[in-house]
Motif scaffolding. Sequence first.
Motif, PDB file in Angstrom:
ATOM      1  N   ARG A  98      47.780  34.663  27.414  1.00  0.00           N
ATOM      2  CA  ARG A  98      47.742  33.203  27.265  1.00  0.00           C
ATOM      3  C   ARG A  98      47.999  32.503  28.598  1.00  0.00           C
ATOM      4  O   ARG A  98      47.391  31.474  28.896  1.00  0.00           O
ATOM      5  CB  ARG A  98      48.697  32.718  26.185  1.00  0.00           C
ATOM      6  N   HIS A  99      48.871  33.078  29.424  1.00  0.00           N
ATOM      7  CA  HIS A  99      49.133  32.495  30.749  1.00  0.00           C
ATOM      8  C   HIS A  99      47.904  32.643  31.648  1.00  0.00           C
ATOM      9  O   HIS A  99      47.517  31.701  32.344  1.00  0.00           O
ATOM     10  CB  HIS A  99      50.341  33.167  31.402  1.00  0.00           C
ATOM     11  N   TYR A 100      47.304  33.828  31.617  1.00  0.00           N
ATOM     12  CA  TYR A 100      46.082  34.043  32.404  1.00  0.00           C
ATOM     13  C   TYR A 100      44.992  33.085  31.943  1.00  0.00           C
ATOM     14  O   TYR A 100      44.303  32.467  32.759  1.00  0.00           O
ATOM     15  CB  TYR A 100      45.584  35.492  32.293  1.00  0.00           C
ATOM     16  N   ASN A 101      44.824  32.952  30.655  1.00  0.00           N
ATOM     17  CA  ASN A 101      43.778  32.092  30.106  1.00  0.00           C
ATOM     18  C   ASN A 101      43.974  30.637  30.559  1.00  0.00           C
ATOM     19  O   ASN A 101      42.998  29.939  30.863  1.00  0.00           O
ATOM     20  CB  ASN A 101      43.788  32.193  28.581  1.00  0.00           C
ATOM     21  N   ALA A 102      45.211  30.183  30.637  1.00  0.00           N
ATOM     22  CA  ALA A 102      45.497  28.821  31.094  1.00  0.00           C
ATOM     23  C   ALA A 102      45.150  28.659  32.575  1.00  0.00           C
ATOM     24  O   ALA A 102      44.578  27.639  32.978  1.00  0.00           O
ATOM     25  CB  ALA A 102      46.969  28.481  30.851  1.00  0.00           C
ATOM     26  N   PHE A 108      38.118  27.237  36.141  1.00  0.00           N
ATOM     27  CA  PHE A 108      36.824  27.123  35.472  1.00  0.00           C
ATOM     28  C   PHE A 108      36.970  26.217  34.240  1.00  0.00           C
ATOM     29  O   PHE A 108      36.955  26.691  33.112  1.00  0.00           O
ATOM     30  CB  PHE A 108      36.297  28.503  35.053  1.00  0.00           C
ATOM     31  N   PRO A 109      37.104  24.903  34.445  1.00  0.00           N
ATOM     32  CA  PRO A 109      37.349  24.007  33.313  1.00  0.00           C
ATOM     33  C   PRO A 109      36.137  23.797  32.413  1.00  0.00           C
ATOM     34  O   PRO A 109      36.300  23.371  31.271  1.00  0.00           O
ATOM     35  CB  PRO A 109      37.759  22.691  33.993  1.00  0.00           C
ATOM     36  N   ASP A 110      34.952  24.111  32.892  1.00  0.00           N
ATOM     37  CA  ASP A 110      33.729  23.905  32.111  1.00  0.00           C
ATOM     38  C   ASP A 110      33.171  25.265  31.684  1.00  0.00           C
ATOM     39  O   ASP A 110      32.643  26.012  32.504  1.00  0.00           O
ATOM     40  CB  ASP A 110      32.705  23.147  32.952  1.00  0.00           C
ATOM     41  N   ALA A 111      33.281  25.568  30.403  1.00  0.00           N
ATOM     42  CA  ALA A 111      32.824  26.871  29.895  1.00  0.00           C
ATOM     43  C   ALA A 111      31.337  27.099  30.156  1.00  0.00           C
ATOM     44  O   ALA A 111      30.903  28.241  30.312  1.00  0.00           O
ATOM     45  CB  ALA A 111      33.120  26.984  28.399  1.00  0.00           C
ATOM     46  N   GLU A 112      30.562  26.038  30.229  1.00  0.00           N
ATOM     47  CA  GLU A 112      29.120  26.178  30.472  1.00  0.00           C
ATOM     48  C   GLU A 112      28.824  26.632  31.898  1.00  0.00           C
ATOM     49  O   GLU A 112      27.769  27.203  32.151  1.00  0.00           O
ATOM     50  CB  GLU A 112      28.399  24.856  30.176  1.00  0.00           C
ATOM     51  N   LYS A 113      29.731  26.386  32.824  1.00  0.00           N
ATOM     52  CA  LYS A 113      29.527  26.769  34.224  1.00  0.00           C
ATOM     53  C   LYS A 113      30.356  27.990  34.618  1.00  0.00           C
ATOM     54  O   LYS A 113      30.183  28.515  35.713  1.00  0.00           O
ATOM     55  CB  LYS A 113      29.872  25.598  35.141  1.00  0.00           C
ATOM     56  N   ALA A 114      31.252  28.409  33.757  1.00  0.00           N
ATOM     57  CA  ALA A 114      32.131  29.542  34.066  1.00  0.00           C
ATOM     58  C   ALA A 114      31.358  30.851  34.012  1.00  0.00           C
ATOM     59  O   ALA A 114      30.369  30.975  33.279  1.00  0.00           O
ATOM     60  CB  ALA A 114      33.291  29.590  33.065  1.00  0.00           C
ATOM     61  N   PRO A 115      31.807  31.856  34.781  1.00  0.00           N
ATOM     62  CA  PRO A 115      31.177  33.169  34.665  1.00  0.00           C
ATOM     63  C   PRO A 115      31.520  33.817  33.324  1.00  0.00           C
ATOM     64  O   PRO A 115      32.477  33.417  32.658  1.00  0.00           O
ATOM     65  CB  PRO A 115      31.788  33.960  35.827  1.00  0.00           C
ATOM     66  N   CYS A 116      30.741  34.803  32.943  1.00  0.00           N
ATOM     67  CA  CYS A 116      31.108  35.616  31.776  1.00  0.00           C
ATOM     68  C   CYS A 116      32.430  36.299  32.090  1.00  0.00           C
ATOM     69  O   CYS A 116      32.770  36.513  33.251  1.00  0.00           O
ATOM     70  CB  CYS A 116      30.034  36.671  31.505  1.00  0.00           C
ATOM     71  N   ARG A 117      33.177  36.681  31.062  1.00  0.00           N
ATOM     72  CA  ARG A 117      34.481  37.297  31.303  1.00  0.00           C
ATOM     73  C   ARG A 117      34.801  38.301  30.220  1.00  0.00           C
ATOM     74  O   ARG A 117      34.562  38.060  29.035  1.00  0.00           O
ATOM     75  CB  ARG A 117      35.557  36.217  31.331  1.00  0.00           C
ATOM     76  N   THR A 118      35.357  39.417  30.643  1.00  0.00           N
ATOM     77  CA  THR A 118      35.903  40.421  29.741  1.00  0.00           C
ATOM     78  C   THR A 118      37.335  40.681  30.189  1.00  0.00           C
ATOM     79  O   THR A 118      37.595  40.840  31.379  1.00  0.00           O
ATOM     80  CB  THR A 118      35.097  41.738  29.822  1.00  0.00           C
ATOM     81  N   THR A 119      38.269  40.703  29.250  1.00  0.00           N
ATOM     82  CA  THR A 119      39.673  40.954  29.581  1.00  0.00           C
ATOM     83  C   THR A 119      40.125  42.222  28.884  1.00  0.00           C
ATOM     84  O   THR A 119      39.961  42.362  27.669  1.00  0.00           O
ATOM     85  CB  THR A 119      40.547  39.757  29.154  1.00  0.00           C
TER      86      THR A 119
END
Length: 143
Positions: A98-102, A108-119
């Motif tokens: 949750r801290h990392y996600n914040a 990357f505040p805009d999900a449409e412009k953010a890279p794909c992500r796997t955690t």
Amino acid sequence: MSEAIHAGNAPKAVGLYPHARRVGRMLYLSGIGPRDARNNSIPGNVHDDDGRLIGYDIVKQCHSVFANVRAVLEASGAGWDDLVDVTVYLTDMAADFRHYNAVWAEYFPDAEKAPCRTTLGITALPTPIAIELKCLAVLPEGK
């Protein structure tokens, strides 16, 4: 043919490999951790009097790892907008996600412009860090 990239503003690799490798317009970053490039310290790590790791601040490590990724991207002629995929390794998924996600949302505040992500939650990393990023970018035309 590929080109090895060594970023002067990023911490030295912990093994015999480059910070990144460019193949055409593709840029493959090696795993990047939060170590400080100036003195190899790990931001947020807390040690006891005997030097044993007793705690860490995941938010400090997150900001540091993003700074290191940025340094490698810039040394490669790339930037945040060129990232297309990020794999995140956390040593304590339950406590730290949750801290990392914040922190991710700050960069990357805009999900449409953010890279794909796997955690992924893993048991350990090669040094006493709590996070590492593995990134893929596509360089702009003409770079």
